[in-house]
Write a protein that holds these residues in place. Sequence first.
Motif, PDB file in Angstrom:
ATOM      1  N   TYR A   1      -9.503   1.358  -0.040  1.00 65.71           N
ATOM      2  CA  TYR A   1      -9.187   1.184   1.385  1.00 65.71           C
ATOM      3  C   TYR A   1      -9.224  -0.292   1.738  1.00 65.71           C
ATOM      4  CZ  TYR A   1     -14.136   0.246   2.236  1.00 65.71           C
ATOM      5  OH  TYR A   1     -15.380  -0.322   2.211  1.00 65.71           O
TER       6      TYR A   1
ATOM      7  N   GLN B   1       0.549   5.597  -1.117  1.00 66.34           N
ATOM      8  CA  GLN B   1      -0.295   6.687  -1.579  1.00 66.34           C
ATOM      9  C   GLN B   1       0.602   7.870  -1.941  1.00 66.34           C
ATOM     10  OE1 GLN B   1      -3.089   7.925   1.399  1.00 66.34           O
ATOM     11  NE2 GLN B   1      -4.676   8.395  -0.087  1.00 66.34           N
TER      12      GLN B   1
ATOM     13  N   ASN C   1      -4.481   1.064   6.412  1.00 64.33           N
ATOM     14  CA  ASN C   1      -5.170   1.532   5.205  1.00 64.33           C
ATOM     15  C   ASN C   1      -6.683   1.570   5.425  1.00 64.33           C
ATOM     16  OD1 ASN C   1      -4.943   2.513   2.513  1.00 64.33           O
ATOM     17  ND2 ASN C   1      -5.717   0.554   1.755  1.00 64.33           N
TER      18      ASN C   1
ATOM     19  N   ALA D   1      -3.429   5.939  -5.230  1.00 65.55           N
ATOM     20  CA  ALA D   1      -2.803   4.791  -4.553  1.00 65.55           C
ATOM     21  C   ALA D   1      -2.194   3.847  -5.587  1.00 65.55           C
ATOM     22  CB  ALA D   1      -3.851   4.055  -3.728  1.00 65.55           C
TER      23      ALA D   1
ATOM     24  N   SER E   1       2.938   2.321   3.365  1.00 62.91           N
ATOM     25  CA  SER E   1       2.323   2.019   4.662  1.00 62.91           C
ATOM     26  C   SER E   1       2.350   0.529   4.957  1.00 62.91           C
ATOM     27  CB  SER E   1       0.904   2.571   4.737  1.00 62.91           C
ATOM     28  OG  SER E   1       0.078   1.928   3.805  1.00 62.91           O
TER      29      SER E   1
ATOM     30  N   ARG F   1       0.844  -1.203   0.000  1.00 64.12           N
ATOM     31  CA  ARG F   1       0.000   0.000   0.000  1.00 64.12           C
ATOM     32  C   ARG F   1       0.876   1.248   0.000  1.00 64.12           C
ATOM     33  NH1 ARG F   1      -3.097  -3.331  -1.434  1.00 64.12           N
ATOM     34  NH2 ARG F   1      -4.874  -4.180  -0.267  1.00 64.12           N
TER      35      ARG F   1
END
Lengths: 413, 301
Positions: A384, A222, A393, A300, A245, A220
């Motif tokens: 998400y 962003q 997330n 993302a 993340s 993940r």
Amino acid sequence: MDLLRFITAGSVDDGKSTLIGRLLYDSKSILVDQFETLKKQSKNAVHSEIDLALLTDGLRAEREQGITIDVAYKYFSTPKRKFIIADAPGHIQYTRNMITGASNADCIVILVDARNGVVEQTKRHSIIASLLQIPHVIVAINKMDMVDYDKVVYDVIVEQYKALAKQLNLQDVYYIPMSALKGDNIITTSPEFPWYKGEPLLSYLENLEVTHGATDAPARFQVQYVIRPQSEDLHDYRGYAGRISNGSYAVDDVVRILPEGLTSSISAIEAAGKEVKEAYAGQSVILHLKDDIDISRGDAFVKEHELPKFEQEFDAFVCWMDAKELHEGAKYLLQKGSRRVKAVVKEIEYKLDVNTLEQHPSPQSAKLNDVVKVRIKTAEPLSYDAYTKLSSNGTAILIDQTSNMTSGALLLQ
Amino acid sequence: MNSRLDYLDQLEAEAIYILREVAGQFEKPALLFSGGKDSITLVHLALKAFRPGKFPFPLVHIDTGHNFQEALDFRDNLAKTLGEQLIVRKVEDTIKAKGLKEKTGKLASRNALQTFTLLDTIEEFEFDACIGGARRDEEKARAKERIFSIRDEFGGWEPKKQRPELWNIYNGKINKGENVRVFPISNWTELDVWNYIRREKISLPSIYFSHEREILEYEGQLIATSEFIRIDKGDVVSTKRVRYRTVGDMTCTAAVESSASTIDDIISEITATRISERGETRIDDRISEAAMEDRKVNGYF
């Protein structure tokens, strides 16, 4: 050396600030001049002993009222670990500040006054710990000196809490009897507890296993900021800056970009100014793509075989943090990491009673410090993960469009 | 598998993340740069956050006119070497323009007057965010402050109205005229900064290292003699080997006796010391228990 962030919680006079003062004092993190100031103030306040709580109550209003209003962050290190303590207020009125401190914690130390046992605030803070899935819980049964270090008192409280922990599905709970005031079982094992076979608080905290963004979780990332120097020698440079993340990214990895849905692959990775082949959770990096795609802040990068949820309407738990009430139909800005979209609260499904865990269906509104389950619709689809699956997330905030207040903490479902 | 980042890596990654949030959320940010070790560390972190691009903000120094020349030279050199914009605004000019009254006395400090120049500068350039190198371990009012700290249109901080700050989500949304002070190294301690400076081989102004200086001993503090302080009859002035733990105004920053001439020496000294950074060197914090809080409420950075 690594880092552990923990929060102290509990009811108003359970001795949180004293415990922190004691940890800092006994680990030699209070320096001479700070100690002298404490001594002076303690005298003014007609305390017979040095009041370690004064160390953390940094605001004028807090010292005047003798209570903690906002989170204070304190720091200390041992040869094994650096610690960041969030000293959170115990008053119900300031629960939102407690959640602020809890949101980044690896561990929560819940203080229980040995004379009172498990009380309403213990439950409330444990429910928040459960809701936020703080990985480790330490139940510090404090003020044991006031009950003659009686094992029976300790055992009764442990049994009380075990029932609560089971109900809340708390995974890792550790119990320590102590006296923060006297320094028993804080840094070293106290002879006052010959019956206690466990560790004192500090060594338990030093050895606690924590993970900061598992690298084997789904990847993940962003975009926070697009770096485009547009100078002559860097004319074609286009780097996507952000922090990973979860999981990891390697050169040649194929990524899908959300919300656009386009696909490309990673051509280069920079971490802390150096080019690397692979980067992983926790690192702030710059990613480059093979294809020239229009990408902006909030997008993302994910991998095909581990896609997140991608929805325009979803459920969430909201911890309401604004004095202005939440009503069905109200519109907010929703910020998830670096992405901000318009959102409407379509329905308040139920209110969670944070004292009993009961669900009260269809409330008309949510007040300050309420926890409610809501249905939210956003202006564009949001990528998400459910907070329970991949917490980093699965979080967002609601921002009031006129006051700009951070009004709600969202746990996406 | 767990992340392999050690604590300095984690603090660095967090600070870079915060700097990029500033770049992403604000129209006209600025980085407050004094030539001291904390703001030099911020500049180093900004290089990591934005190179090979330019900084998305200028460096801004509010010059009280009472600074150490070594720090000013370092400031100018660094901005020049990096090719980044440096804006300097002088307290002296504000005093003249606004007819402000300067403090008088032995160690008359312009520390409080700095706030006026800062707020004027924010207005002049319409800065919506000011990045600063404050750390929560410095002082207990600082320990209460959020990383994104919202200031009203008068520059004031309202401790009771702070926005909750959750996870790593920073809400920098403000109305026109308001301003956000951003503190990317909030979670660093003095020792973390020094360890990072050592690891990253960051250059510092010479006054951080042991040197000989003419010193006035006043109420147990060592104050460099300069045109800005008054020497009275009976004052003890002597030459000592000293260094500075912080770089502020010459009138309110005290030196410590030290022979530490390398970063390793300094780290050993700080590890062994029993006196805090501000306690040892900042005269202005001693005025009252809430000195820092009161200044912040009034717009101090």
